[in-house]
Design an enzyme around this catalytic site. Sequence first.
Site, PDB file in Angstrom:
ATOM      1  N   HIS A   1       5.141  85.977  94.767  1.00  0.00           N
ATOM      2  CA  HIS A   1       5.609  85.108  93.507  1.00  0.00           C
ATOM      3  C   HIS A   1       6.428  86.296  93.138  1.00  0.00           C
ATOM      4  O   HIS A   1       7.357  86.418  92.800  1.00  0.00           O
ATOM      5  CB  HIS A   1       4.505  85.094  93.075  1.00  0.00           C
ATOM      6  N   GLU A   2       5.748  87.935  92.821  1.00  0.00           N
ATOM      7  CA  GLU A   2       6.361  88.993  92.294  1.00  0.00           C
ATOM      8  C   GLU A   2       7.823  88.989  93.055  1.00  0.00           C
ATOM      9  O   GLU A   2       9.216  89.530  92.392  1.00  0.00           O
ATOM     10  CB  GLU A   2       5.627  89.955  92.688  1.00  0.00           C
TER      11      GLU A   2
ATOM     12  N   HIS B   1      10.817  87.007  92.629  1.00  0.00           N
ATOM     13  CA  HIS B   1      11.229  87.274  91.134  1.00  0.00           C
ATOM     14  C   HIS B   1      12.623  88.533  91.635  1.00  0.00           C
ATOM     15  O   HIS B   1      14.125  88.258  90.999  1.00  0.00           O
ATOM     16  CB  HIS B   1      10.617  88.343  89.894  1.00  0.00           C
TER      17      HIS B   1
HETATM   18 NI    NI Z   1       6.583  85.541  87.219  1.00  0.00          NI
END
Ligand code: NI
Length: 179
Positions: free
Chosen positions: A142-143, A146
């Site tokens: 998830h990170e 980004h």
């Molecule tokens: Ni996030």
Amino acid sequence: MAIKTTLKMGDPLLLQQAAPVAAFDTPELHDLINDLRDTMIALNGAGLAAPQIGVSLQAVIFSVANNPRYPDAEAVPETVLINPTLTPLGEAQDNAWEGCLSVPGMRGLVPRYTHLRYQGYDQFGNVIDRTVSGFHARVVQHEVDHLWGILYPMRIEDIRNFGFTDVLFPQLDSAAADD
Ligand code: NI
């Protein structure tokens, strides 16, 4: 060190490819990491990526220890990960509900690789090379997304599995549902 404003979905910076960090152990990089940590803690986040505070560099932080937003999640040690490379181990994926500080008040069901090797550096330039599974692997994916300009709603396979946290999970208390 400071608590920074978190950019919300719709801001074009969140859709940019972030640039690699060019130099380690610099005052500027330590300031950035401290800002990420302070902001993550203040917002009760499981992780935060530099683009979310308006800095388009390949740096993320994540940490999960009895986080009230993820009461059933395993602990993940605080990790600063810079210029990361992810290598899925096998094809296995699983689905789980995710939230994001840039998409407040929402949750979506997102497939992620179950087993993952991740490599990169910490803020001092020390090598990080870990093989992880489950929730730890999910948080990293998830990170790091980004940094490639990807927000989790872009990963939802069936958009019907996307909605407001307080509607999807009314049993959560208001603090947990506040993202
Ligand atoms: Ni996030």
